[in-house]
Scaffold this motif. Structure first.
Motif, short mmCIF file in Angstrom:
data_model
loop_
_atom_site.label_atom_id
_atom_site.label_comp_id
_atom_site.label_asym_id
_atom_site.label_seq_id
_atom_site.Cartn_x
_atom_site.Cartn_y
_atom_site.Cartn_z
N LEU A 240 0.81 -1.21 0.00
CA LEU A 240 0.00 0.00 0.00
C LEU A 240 0.85 1.27 0.00
CD1 LEU A 240 -2.89 -0.96 2.47
CD2 LEU A 240 -2.68 -1.41 0.02
N ASP A 241 2.01 1.23 0.65
CA ASP A 241 2.85 2.43 0.66
C ASP A 241 3.41 2.72 -0.74
OD1 ASP A 241 4.26 0.02 1.18
OD2 ASP A 241 6.02 1.13 1.82
N GLU A 242 3.66 1.68 -1.53
CA GLU A 242 4.14 1.89 -2.90
C GLU A 242 3.06 2.55 -3.75
OE1 GLU A 242 5.42 -1.85 -4.43
OE2 GLU A 242 7.19 -1.97 -3.13
N ILE A 243 1.82 2.24 -3.46
CA ILE A 243 0.71 2.84 -4.20
C ILE A 243 0.49 4.29 -3.78
CG2 ILE A 243 -1.78 2.73 -4.65
CD1 ILE A 243 -1.59 -0.31 -4.12
N TYR A 244 0.41 4.53 -2.48
CA TYR A 244 -0.08 5.82 -2.00
C TYR A 244 1.01 6.85 -1.75
CZ TYR A 244 -4.69 3.74 -1.56
OH TYR A 244 -5.90 3.14 -1.83
N LEU A 245 2.26 6.45 -1.64
CA LEU A 245 3.33 7.44 -1.44
C LEU A 245 3.93 7.90 -2.77
CD1 LEU A 245 5.20 6.16 1.75
CD2 LEU A 245 3.44 7.92 1.55
N SER A 246 3.26 7.60 -3.85
CA SER A 246 3.68 8.05 -5.18
C SER A 246 2.86 9.30 -5.55
CB SER A 246 3.42 6.93 -6.19
OG SER A 246 3.76 7.35 -7.50
N PRO A 247 3.46 10.34 -6.12
CA PRO A 247 4.85 10.40 -6.60
C PRO A 247 5.86 10.73 -5.51
CG PRO A 247 3.71 12.44 -7.10
CD PRO A 247 2.69 11.53 -6.49
N SER A 248 5.39 11.19 -4.32
CA SER A 248 6.32 11.51 -3.25
C SER A 248 5.59 11.49 -1.92
CB SER A 248 6.94 12.90 -3.47
OG SER A 248 5.96 13.92 -3.31
N VAL A 249 6.38 11.37 -0.85
CA VAL A 249 5.81 11.42 0.50
C VAL A 249 5.15 12.78 0.74
CG1 VAL A 249 6.36 11.39 2.96
CG2 VAL A 249 7.46 9.75 1.42
N ALA A 251 3.82 14.92 -1.40
CA ALA A 251 2.56 15.08 -2.13
C ALA A 251 1.45 14.27 -1.47
CB ALA A 251 2.74 14.64 -3.58
N SER A 252 1.78 13.07 -1.01
CA SER A 252 0.80 12.23 -0.33
C SER A 252 0.33 12.89 0.96
CB SER A 252 1.40 10.86 -0.03
OG SER A 252 0.51 10.07 0.73
N ASN A 253 1.28 13.44 1.73
CA ASN A 253 0.93 14.10 2.98
C ASN A 253 0.02 15.30 2.75
OD1 ASN A 253 4.02 13.71 4.96
ND2 ASN A 253 2.48 12.24 4.31
N GLN A 254 0.32 16.07 1.73
CA GLN A 254 -0.49 17.25 1.45
C GLN A 254 -1.91 16.88 1.06
OE1 GLN A 254 -0.05 20.63 1.89
NE2 GLN A 254 1.65 19.78 3.11
N LYS A 255 -2.05 15.81 0.27
CA LYS A 255 -3.38 15.36 -0.12
C LYS A 255 -4.16 14.89 1.10
CE LYS A 255 -3.77 13.00 -3.91
NZ LYS A 255 -3.73 11.87 -4.89
N THR A 256 -3.51 14.10 1.95
CA THR A 256 -4.17 13.62 3.17
C THR A 256 -4.55 14.78 4.07
OG1 THR A 256 -3.03 11.49 3.10
CG2 THR A 256 -3.88 12.20 5.24
N LEU A 257 -3.63 15.72 4.26
CA LEU A 257 -3.88 16.86 5.13
C LEU A 257 -5.04 17.70 4.62
CD1 LEU A 257 -2.94 18.44 7.63
CD2 LEU A 257 -1.32 19.66 6.15
N GLN A 258 -5.10 17.93 3.33
CA GLN A 258 -6.19 18.73 2.78
C GLN A 258 -7.54 18.03 2.96
OE1 GLN A 258 -5.94 21.94 1.90
NE2 GLN A 258 -3.83 21.66 2.58
N ARG A 259 -7.55 16.72 2.83
CA ARG A 259 -8.80 15.98 3.03
C ARG A 259 -9.20 15.98 4.50
NH1 ARG A 259 -7.70 10.85 -1.09
NH2 ARG A 259 -8.12 12.03 -3.03
N TRP A 260 -8.23 15.87 5.40
CA TRP A 260 -8.53 16.02 6.83
C TRP A 260 -9.15 17.39 7.11
CZ3 TRP A 260 -3.30 14.10 9.35
CH2 TRP A 260 -3.36 12.71 9.50
#
Length: 278
Positions: A240-249, A251-260
């Motif tokens: 799952l980390d290979e799927i969701y940490l793409s293209p970068s950690v 970018a993934s964090n920002q997407k999660t943070l914005q949804r939170w």
């Protein structure tokens, strides 16, 4: 409203969109339970009054168990005082930003799917020794954990449905990524008293040691939280980390943070506008 509630409980595809106003509907029984909890809390001098939304949240989890709601309210009030939780959107944003920075590879994604929210985690991104290193660091973690649960509960339908967790466990190291002292403290201070429902918790690509760890944590969790919904040994075509940490950690964090943040904003908007009065 009764008809819509009945439709959601009698089968069929009754999923509601993320912004459907019916997500804030209550059945007559749910409203009666909430009114009883409101009356009990507002009649107890040592407990601060809460929003009507919060009374309903307690009711959706505790039902007619008013004493259970009172105990949760007392505990959460002490918790908010201990960690100086301001219960505002802006404070929540600030805390969640610091929270995700403590564990940038732990929080993979936050998704709205199948009528509720799913949190996708990466177990080897946990660093419990770091969180326990200072009172300030633990305070950041536990307040972020609290506000994250607010994100799981932005409306009544979401609270009914419960939150799902998917955890990637490949690369788990028992000496680094899980600490029972940390898990027990988080459970005791917040997780077992915050009024939410566990829909499911699926652990992917688990080792024997990871299975033992999950079993140990289940023993410190109350059965009422839904420990029977926790599964290990799940499989996916990729980690799952290979799927969701793409293209970068980052970018993934920002997407999660914005949804939170979007979910938290909805939560406080609903708190400020909802009333149990006709």
């Amino acid at each position: 409203m009764m008809e819509r509630q009945a439709q959601r409980t009698t089968g069929g595809d009754n999923r509601l969109g993320i912004d459907d106003p019916r997500r804030m509907d209550l059945s007559p029984q749910e409203k009666r339970h909430a009114m009883a909890i409101k009356q009990a809390i507002e009649g107890t001098a040592e407990i601060d009054n809460l929003s009507d939304f919060f009374y309903c949240q307690f009711a959706l989890i505790e039902g007619s168990n008013v004493e259970g709601a009172l105990e949760r309210a007392k505990h959460l009030q002490a918790f908010r005082e201990e960690y100086k939780i301001m219960e505002t959107k802006d404070h929540g944003y600030q805390v969640l930003e610091a929270f995700i920075q403590l564990s940038p590879q732990h929080f993979l994604s936050y998704e709205f799917q199948d009528n509720s929210y799913t949190m996708i985690l990466n177990l080897k991104g946990l660093q419990p020794k770091t969180y326990l290193s200072t009172p300030k660091t633990f305070g950041t973690w536990i307040t972020g954990f609290y506000y994250m649960h607010h994100c799981f509960c932005p409306d009544f339908e979401t609270i009914r449905q419960g939150v799902s967790f998917y955890a990637e466990c490949h690369g788990y190291d028992s000496s680094l990524h899980v600490n029972l002292k940390f898990a027990m403290r988080v459970c005791a201070e917040c997780m077992t008293v915050y009024p939410f429902r566990l829909r499911k918790a699926h652990h992917f690509h688990t080792s024997i040691m990871c299975n033992l760890m999950v079993a140990a944590i289940k023993r410190v969790m109350p059965a009422s939280l839904g420990t029977n919904k926790i599964k290990v040994g799940c499989q996916a075509p990729m980690y799952l980390d290979e799927i969701y940490l793409s293209p970068s950690v980052e970018a993934s964090n920002q997407k999660t943070l914005q949804r939170w943040k979007a979910a938290l904003a909805k939560r406080y908007r609903n708190e400020h506008t909802f009333s149990l009065l006709p």
